[in-house]
Design a protein around this motif. Structure first.
Motif, PDB file in Angstrom:
ATOM      1  N   LEU A   1      41.916  52.540  31.828  1.00 15.13           N
ATOM      2  CA  LEU A   1      41.024  51.720  30.875  1.00 15.13           C
ATOM      3  C   LEU A   1      40.071  51.233  31.200  1.00 15.13           C
ATOM      4  CD1 LEU A   1      44.265  49.336  30.834  1.00 15.13           C
ATOM      5  CD2 LEU A   1      44.157  51.058  29.582  1.00 15.13           C
ATOM      6  N   TYR A   2      39.092  51.174  30.410  1.00 10.72           N
ATOM      7  CA  TYR A   2      37.699  51.106  30.695  1.00 10.72           C
ATOM      8  C   TYR A   2      37.006  49.916  30.063  1.00 10.72           C
ATOM      9  CZ  TYR A   2      37.584  55.864  32.303  1.00 10.72           C
ATOM     10  OH  TYR A   2      37.627  57.132  33.020  1.00 10.72           O
ATOM     11  N   PHE A   3      36.310  49.131  30.857  1.00 11.07           N
ATOM     12  CA  PHE A   3      35.858  47.743  30.387  1.00 11.07           C
ATOM     13  C   PHE A   3      34.200  47.454  30.789  1.00 11.07           C
ATOM     14  CE2 PHE A   3      40.387  47.062  31.377  1.00 11.07           C
ATOM     15  CZ  PHE A   3      40.757  46.630  29.915  1.00 11.07           C
ATOM     16  N   THR A   4      33.764  46.961  29.637  1.00  9.94           N
ATOM     17  CA  THR A   4      32.339  46.685  29.768  1.00  9.94           C
ATOM     18  C   THR A   4      32.238  45.176  29.348  1.00  9.94           C
ATOM     19  OG1 THR A   4      31.413  48.798  29.537  1.00  9.94           O
ATOM     20  CG2 THR A   4      29.886  47.124  29.499  1.00  9.94           C
ATOM     21  N   THR A   5      32.424  44.132  30.267  1.00 11.91           N
ATOM     22  CA  THR A   5      32.333  42.860  29.642  1.00 11.91           C
ATOM     23  C   THR A   5      30.899  42.412  29.174  1.00 11.91           C
ATOM     24  OG1 THR A   5      32.025  41.888  31.795  1.00 11.91           O
ATOM     25  CG2 THR A   5      34.194  42.172  31.125  1.00 11.91           C
ATOM     26  N   ARG A   6      30.827  41.544  28.327  1.00 10.82           N
ATOM     27  CA  ARG A   6      29.619  41.000  27.974  1.00 10.82           C
ATOM     28  C   ARG A   6      29.117  39.778  28.726  1.00 10.82           C
ATOM     29  NH1 ARG A   6      29.930  38.962  22.007  1.00 10.82           N
ATOM     30  NH2 ARG A   6      31.107  40.723  21.243  1.00 10.82           N
ATOM     31  N   GLN A   7      30.222  38.998  29.458  1.00  6.22           N
ATOM     32  CA  GLN A   7      29.571  37.978  30.558  1.00  6.22           C
ATOM     33  C   GLN A   7      29.825  38.549  31.992  1.00  6.22           C
ATOM     34  OE1 GLN A   7      28.732  35.116  29.248  1.00  6.22           O
ATOM     35  NE2 GLN A   7      29.539  35.859  27.044  1.00  6.22           N
TER      36      GLN A   7
ATOM     37  N   ILE B   1      45.418  42.415  29.253  1.00  6.11           N
ATOM     38  CA  ILE B   1      45.287  43.817  29.067  1.00  6.11           C
ATOM     39  C   ILE B   1      46.889  44.276  29.068  1.00  6.11           C
ATOM     40  CG2 ILE B   1      43.155  44.574  30.391  1.00  6.11           C
ATOM     41  CD1 ILE B   1      44.884  45.214  32.684  1.00  6.11           C
ATOM     42  N   THR B   2      47.592  42.998  28.745  1.00  6.97           N
ATOM     43  CA  THR B   2      49.128  43.740  28.702  1.00  6.97           C
ATOM     44  C   THR B   2      49.526  44.448  27.642  1.00  6.97           C
ATOM     45  OG1 THR B   2      49.383  41.050  29.254  1.00  6.97           O
ATOM     46  CG2 THR B   2      51.387  42.312  28.591  1.00  6.97           C
TER      47      THR B   2
ATOM     48  N   ALA C   1      36.224  43.219  41.137  1.00  3.35           N
ATOM     49  CA  ALA C   1      37.180  42.780  39.893  1.00  3.35           C
ATOM     50  C   ALA C   1      38.412  42.846  40.296  1.00  3.35           C
ATOM     51  CB  ALA C   1      37.012  43.974  38.793  1.00  3.35           C
ATOM     52  N   SER C   2      39.448  42.008  39.665  1.00  4.67           N
ATOM     53  CA  SER C   2      40.845  41.806  39.926  1.00  4.67           C
ATOM     54  C   SER C   2      41.816  42.211  38.789  1.00  4.67           C
ATOM     55  CB  SER C   2      41.062  40.159  39.944  1.00  4.67           C
ATOM     56  OG  SER C   2      40.337  39.930  41.500  1.00  4.67           O
ATOM     57  N   VAL C   3      43.029  42.625  39.044  1.00  2.00           N
ATOM     58  CA  VAL C   3      44.104  42.605  38.196  1.00  2.00           C
ATOM     59  C   VAL C   3      45.046  41.617  38.721  1.00  2.00           C
ATOM     60  CG1 VAL C   3      46.006  43.804  36.946  1.00  2.00           C
ATOM     61  CG2 VAL C   3      43.619  44.857  37.201  1.00  2.00           C
ATOM     62  N   PHE C   4      45.434  40.823  37.919  1.00  2.00           N
ATOM     63  CA  PHE C   4      46.534  39.740  38.223  1.00  2.00           C
ATOM     64  C   PHE C   4      47.476  39.256  37.171  1.00  2.00           C
ATOM     65  CE2 PHE C   4      44.540  35.936  36.122  1.00  2.00           C
ATOM     66  CZ  PHE C   4      43.446  36.262  35.909  1.00  2.00           C
TER      67      PHE C   4
ATOM     68  N   PHE D   1      46.223  40.450  33.463  1.00  7.93           N
ATOM     69  CA  PHE D   1      44.887  40.209  33.254  1.00  7.93           C
ATOM     70  C   PHE D   1      43.843  40.936  34.030  1.00  7.93           C
ATOM     71  CE2 PHE D   1      47.250  36.489  31.850  1.00  7.93           C
ATOM     72  CZ  PHE D   1      46.678  36.115  30.520  1.00  7.93           C
ATOM     73  N   TYR D   2      42.976  41.406  33.235  1.00 11.72           N
ATOM     74  CA  TYR D   2      41.705  42.046  34.192  1.00 11.72           C
ATOM     75  C   TYR D   2      40.654  40.655  34.455  1.00 11.72           C
ATOM     76  CZ  TYR D   2      37.420  44.724  34.973  1.00 11.72           C
ATOM     77  OH  TYR D   2      36.534  45.125  35.653  1.00 11.72           O
TER      78      TYR D   2
END
Ligand code: ZN
Length: 138
Positions: free
Chosen positions: A8-14, A21-22, A48-51, A119-120
């Protein structure tokens, strides 16, 4: 035993952001066709984390405030930043929030406890990051 891998790919604005991401992990599980096994989800980045936690009102703001107390953002606050980087805080935040989650797969579903969701957690965003979903079983 079957194995299925998806990125999965993410580019966050913040710079810092939490994303549920469930649904995406559930999508990967459906594609895998695996009914019984284990599902591992981890970011492939050290800021970055996944929790797993609840998607409850206020909780993400609480995480943000708590993390900012433990590891406040600041270029002059960390030895790591002497290298010229500015993400010393993000390395610490990732360590506190964890690297990965493993969820049991039972009857073709993620076998969560009540309210559990994946969550990512991004702590040094605004650039493309990758998350591994690996499902093994039969
Ligand atoms: Zn760094």
């Amino acid at each position: 035993m079957k194995a299925y891998t998806e990125y999965l790919y993410f580019t966050t604005r913040q710079k810092q952001e939490f994303i549920n991401i469930t649904d995406q992990v559930n999508g990967a599980l459906k594609k895998s066709g695996i009914q019984e096994g284990l599902c591992l989800v981890n970011p492939m980045h050290i800021t970055a984390s996944v929790f797993i936690n609840d998607d409850e009102g206020g909780l993400h703001e609480d995480f943000t405030l708590w993390l900012e107390k433990l590891a406040p953002f600041g270029k002059d606050k960390y030895r790591h930043n002497l290298t010229g980087e500015d993400n010393g805080d993000a390395h610490l935040k990732r360590t506190i929030m964890g690297r990965e989650v493993v969820v049991a797969v039972t009857g073709g579903k993620l076998d969560f406890g009540p309210w559990e969701q994946i969550f990512y957690g991004e702590f040094d965003g605004q650039r493309k990051k990758r998350v591994l979903v690996k499902i093994i079983g039969e």
